[in-house]
Scaffold this motif. Structure first.
Motif, PDB file in Angstrom:
ATOM      1  N   PHE A  61       0.826  -1.205   0.000  1.00  0.00           N
ATOM      2  CA  PHE A  61       0.000   0.000   0.000  1.00  0.00           C
ATOM      3  C   PHE A  61       0.860   1.255   0.000  1.00  0.00           C
ATOM      4  O   PHE A  61       2.045   1.234   0.351  1.00  0.00           O
ATOM      5  N   ALA A  62       0.219   2.343  -0.439  1.00  0.00           N
ATOM      6  CA  ALA A  62       0.861   3.663  -0.446  1.00  0.00           C
ATOM      7  C   ALA A  62      -0.162   4.681   0.012  1.00  0.00           C
ATOM      8  O   ALA A  62      -1.337   4.599  -0.360  1.00  0.00           O
ATOM      9  N   THR A  63       0.279   5.636   0.832  1.00  0.00           N
ATOM     10  CA  THR A  63      -0.649   6.639   1.345  1.00  0.00           C
ATOM     11  C   THR A  63      -0.123   8.053   1.152  1.00  0.00           C
ATOM     12  O   THR A  63       1.083   8.287   1.077  1.00  0.00           O
ATOM     13  N   LYS A  64      -1.055   8.956   1.092  1.00  0.00           N
ATOM     14  CA  LYS A  64      -0.736  10.370   0.934  1.00  0.00           C
ATOM     15  C   LYS A  64      -0.082  10.923   2.197  1.00  0.00           C
ATOM     16  O   LYS A  64       0.852  11.727   2.140  1.00  0.00           O
ATOM     17  N   ALA A  65      -0.581  10.495   3.353  1.00  0.00           N
ATOM     18  CA  ALA A  65      -0.089  10.995   4.637  1.00  0.00           C
ATOM     19  C   ALA A  65       0.699   9.905   5.353  1.00  0.00           C
ATOM     20  O   ALA A  65       0.926   8.822   4.824  1.00  0.00           O
ATOM     21  N   GLY A  66       1.118  10.204   6.595  1.00  0.00           N
ATOM     22  CA  GLY A  66       1.761   9.196   7.439  1.00  0.00           C
ATOM     23  C   GLY A  66       3.262   9.344   7.540  1.00  0.00           C
ATOM     24  O   GLY A  66       3.900  10.049   6.756  1.00  0.00           O
ATOM     25  N   GLY A  67       3.831   8.646   8.532  1.00  0.00           N
ATOM     26  CA  GLY A  67       5.272   8.656   8.762  1.00  0.00           C
ATOM     27  C   GLY A  67       5.766   7.260   9.046  1.00  0.00           C
ATOM     28  O   GLY A  67       4.984   6.334   9.269  1.00  0.00           O
TER      29      GLY A  67
ATOM     30  N   PRO B 264       4.898  -4.549   1.813  1.00  0.00           N
ATOM     31  CA  PRO B 264       5.656  -3.351   1.414  1.00  0.00           C
ATOM     32  C   PRO B 264       4.753  -2.120   1.483  1.00  0.00           C
ATOM     33  O   PRO B 264       3.586  -2.166   1.075  1.00  0.00           O
ATOM     34  N   ALA B 265       5.285  -1.017   1.997  1.00  0.00           N
ATOM     35  CA  ALA B 265       4.451   0.168   2.176  1.00  0.00           C
ATOM     36  C   ALA B 265       5.263   1.445   2.010  1.00  0.00           C
ATOM     37  O   ALA B 265       6.437   1.497   2.367  1.00  0.00           O
ATOM     38  N   ILE B 266       4.583   2.458   1.466  1.00  0.00           N
ATOM     39  CA  ILE B 266       5.155   3.793   1.317  1.00  0.00           C
ATOM     40  C   ILE B 266       4.130   4.780   1.863  1.00  0.00           C
ATOM     41  O   ILE B 266       2.934   4.664   1.592  1.00  0.00           O
ATOM     42  N   VAL B 267       4.582   5.736   2.645  1.00  0.00           N
ATOM     43  CA  VAL B 267       3.696   6.732   3.226  1.00  0.00           C
ATOM     44  C   VAL B 267       4.207   8.130   2.875  1.00  0.00           C
ATOM     45  O   VAL B 267       5.317   8.293   2.364  1.00  0.00           O
ATOM     46  N   GLY B 268       3.385   9.143   3.170  1.00  0.00           N
ATOM     47  CA  GLY B 268       3.826  10.524   3.010  1.00  0.00           C
ATOM     48  C   GLY B 268       4.111  10.944   1.582  1.00  0.00           C
ATOM     49  O   GLY B 268       4.966  11.799   1.344  1.00  0.00           O
ATOM     50  N   ILE B 269       3.375  10.393   0.598  1.00  0.00           N
ATOM     51  CA  ILE B 269       3.622  10.765  -0.795  1.00  0.00           C
ATOM     52  C   ILE B 269       3.150  12.187  -1.090  1.00  0.00           C
ATOM     53  O   ILE B 269       3.733  12.898  -1.899  1.00  0.00           O
ATOM     54  N   GLY B 270       2.094  12.609  -0.418  1.00  0.00           N
ATOM     55  CA  GLY B 270       1.615  13.971  -0.615  1.00  0.00           C
ATOM     56  C   GLY B 270       0.558  14.092  -1.697  1.00  0.00           C
ATOM     57  O   GLY B 270       0.000  13.101  -2.183  1.00  0.00           O
ATOM     58  N   ALA B 271       0.310  15.341  -2.098  1.00  0.00           N
ATOM     59  CA  ALA B 271      -0.811  15.654  -2.989  1.00  0.00           C
ATOM     60  C   ALA B 271      -0.699  14.993  -4.353  1.00  0.00           C
ATOM     61  O   ALA B 271      -1.711  14.803  -5.036  1.00  0.00           O
TER      62      ALA B 271
END
Length: 577
Positions: A181-187, A202-209
């Motif tokens: 998953f990937a999210t716009k927010a988070g740390g 596997p995960a990515i966070v904090g991608i932004g707008a």
């Protein structure tokens, strides 16, 4: 093909079809109620809280049945939030005193608390705001009659995209259906990220707008949770490369397991210690199962943060003893005295508000000012020292006077326990964290008196570079590979060894693959990191010759920037690839 950059939250690679989780902004109307409706509104609120509790306990039971102890611990905390007086009773008071509808009263209360926590400088504590918002949304959904969204009902494996994921959503993901998953927010320290790492997604966070306009349902995507990259509609060459990387990762994971019960040894036979950073007894148990050779940092402030009043000597003793027992009597356990104050507010201490809490009234400064509180903790540590190889460490020490005063209080606690006939290790080692440049510069003076150093690079970097590590605009300055930081580390290690003392590192740098060759070459004795990083670090260490790394480290000290150091390591240390 498009590539987005975020924060690498959980390592690994996922290739699949995108599923975009639509998230409508939460809108809560503020409604003024007639006084004769208030009792009924309070009862409606209490019913929603009870229903949310039943739902949470069902999730908790499921996790316990699956032996997912770490995730279950998170949901135990969520259940406790529904018993929190500040959150629940304050909401009831707002309903009655301000004559407000339950939705608005609870939403405003929870947002006030979450907003306060999210403004803290400590990343771990700041991310706990997500837990409050998660619990809050669950109660609000009950009040509004809204069902929780199902995230894992896909007919084929998907890669999930969302504004954010609540911890409860993440814990219930089926890795067989949601492969990343990937999210716009988070740390990286959010509970969602922690859970993703624990279940291997596997995960990515904090991608932004950029996430809002870039991803559509059904698109082929790649999640690179190791580097923080998202590829949308990748070309065939990129797909082939990542499929190969997936296969290589599986092989590496199998290889790491072979190091589980092995000593931490360099290729030329030099042994060091690979230990773990923890914040609880559960963390210690997980660290032991993950191959850690002890604990290099027990963040005891969480005992204070989780309590409504100062934790008693008995409660602290019980926690420290259990951590020691998780490893055995000979295993080193470094317990840091409480690093509270400044950005870590405790209501029951009535600490002053500060404009610059990172440089403020915190850690050893509070402990020395409130000696009774400090001695209570030291007595608990000393009592637990009878059950294991405990060591005590003082944080944020800037002057020799602070060290001597702390050591004097420790000696007083020893004397009191001895006179009372209570068992303890009178020869317990006592050291300091090196996280203030002044202490690093005077390391040769400190080394004559302390038993050990532990370098806290998270703070040492930001103080050396005069750059707030929580400010994303200053990320280019907050790099532990900067030669100025490396030279301070070299100075500290040299001073310790010249005086026959050992030195460890408990900042995140200790587990980073580019840093490990340099730290080995500089002579670091103990590397403390997250438990999940221990086996990869041990596997890398086994390929490195300390003798060869000495020359690498000395060359790195002479470079002019972190970028040059990183490039040099990649060019001259083939084992990190």
């Amino acid at each position: 093909m498009m590539m987005l950059q975020g924060i690498a939250a959980s390592p690994g690679y996922a290739i699949g079809r995108a599923k975009v989780l639509s998230t409508k902004a939460l809108e809560i109307d503020k409604i003024k109620l007639d006084s004769h409706l208030l009792d009924e509104e309070v009862a409606r609120f209490e019913a929603a809280v009870a229903a949310a509790r039943i739902e949470l306990e069902a999730v908790l039971s499921k996790l316990v049945a699956q032996n997912k102890e770490h995730e279950a611990e998170i949901f135990e905390a969520h259940v406790m939030l529904l018993e929190d007086e500040e959150l629940i009773d304050r909401s009831k008071e707002l309903i009655k005193e301000e004559q407000l509808n339950a939705e608005y009263a609870f939403y405003s209360t929870s947002e006030d608390i979450a907003g306060l926590i999210s403004g803290l400088d400590d990343p771990y504590l700041r991310e706990r705001a997500a837990d409050i918002r998660d619990v809050s949304l669950r109660v609000l959904n009950k009040l509004r009659g809204v069902a929780s969204a199902s995230l894992d009902d896909a007919s084929q494996p998907i890669v999930l995209f969302a504004d954010d994921l609540a911890p409860s959503d993440t814990a219930q993901l089926d890795p067989g259906k949601v492969i990343g998953f990937a999210t716009k927010a988070g740390g990286r320290t959010s509970h969602s990220a922690i859970i993703a790492r624990s279940i291997g997604i596997p995960a990515i966070v904090g991608i932004g707008a950029a996430l809002d306009i870039s991803v559509k349902d059904g698109q082929t995507v790649i999640i690179d949770g190791s580097e923080g990259h998202v590829y949308i509609d990748p070309d065939e060459a990129t797909l082939a490369r990542y499929r190969q990387m997936q296969q290589e990762q599986l092989k590496r994971q199998e290889q790491y397991q072979t190091y589980l019960n092995q000593p931490s040894m360099s290729a030329d036979g030099v042994q060091v210690e690979l230990v773990a950073n923890i914040g609880s007894v559960k963390d210690a148990e997980q660290a032991a199962a993950s191959g850690a050779e002890g604990i290099g940092l027990f963040r005891t402030e969480f005992l204070y943060m989780d309590a409504e009043e100062l934790p008693s000597e008995e409660m602290q003793f019980d926690a420290y003893r259990k951590v020691a027992e998780a490893f055995g009597p000979e295993t080193p356990i470094v317990i840091r005295t409480s690093d509270i104050g400044g950005d870590k507010e405790l209501a029951y201490l009535n600490l002053p508000k500060e404009d610059n809490p990172f440089l403020g009234y915190r850690a050893i400064r509070i402990c020395l000012d409130r000696a009774d509180m400090f001695k209570t903790q030291l007595r608990a540590i000393l009592r637990a020292s009878a059950f294991g190889n405990l060591k005590v460490m003082f944080p944020m020490v800037a002057t020799l006077g602070e060290w001597r005063q702390a050591k004097s209080i420790l000696d007083e606690a020893k004397q009191e326990l001895t006179e009372a006939g209570i068992a303890l290790n009178r020869n317990i080692e006592a050291g300091i964290m090196i996280e203030i440049p002044a202490a690093a510069i005077l390391a040769d003076k400190f080394a004559k008196e302390v038993d050990f150093f532990s370098i806290g690079t998270n703070d040492l970097v930001q103080y050396t570079m005069a750059a707030d590590r929580m400010n994303p605009k200053l990320g280019y300055l907050n790099d532990p590979l900067h030669p100025a930081v490396l030279q301070l580390i070299d100075r500290v290690i040299a001073a310790a060894h010249a005086n026959g003392k050992w030195v460890g590192m408990c900042g995140e740098m200790a587990g980073q693959k580019h840093a490990l060759p340099i730290l080995l070459g500089l002579g670091l004795d103990e590397f403390s990191m997250s438990a999940s990083a221990v086996l990869p670090a041990r596997a890398l260490l086994a390929k490195l010759s300390k003798q060869n790394m000495k020359a690498i480290a000395q060359a790195a000290l002479e470079l002019g920037s972190a970028e040059e150091v990183r490039a040099y390591i990649e060019e001259h240390v083939s084992e990190i690839h």
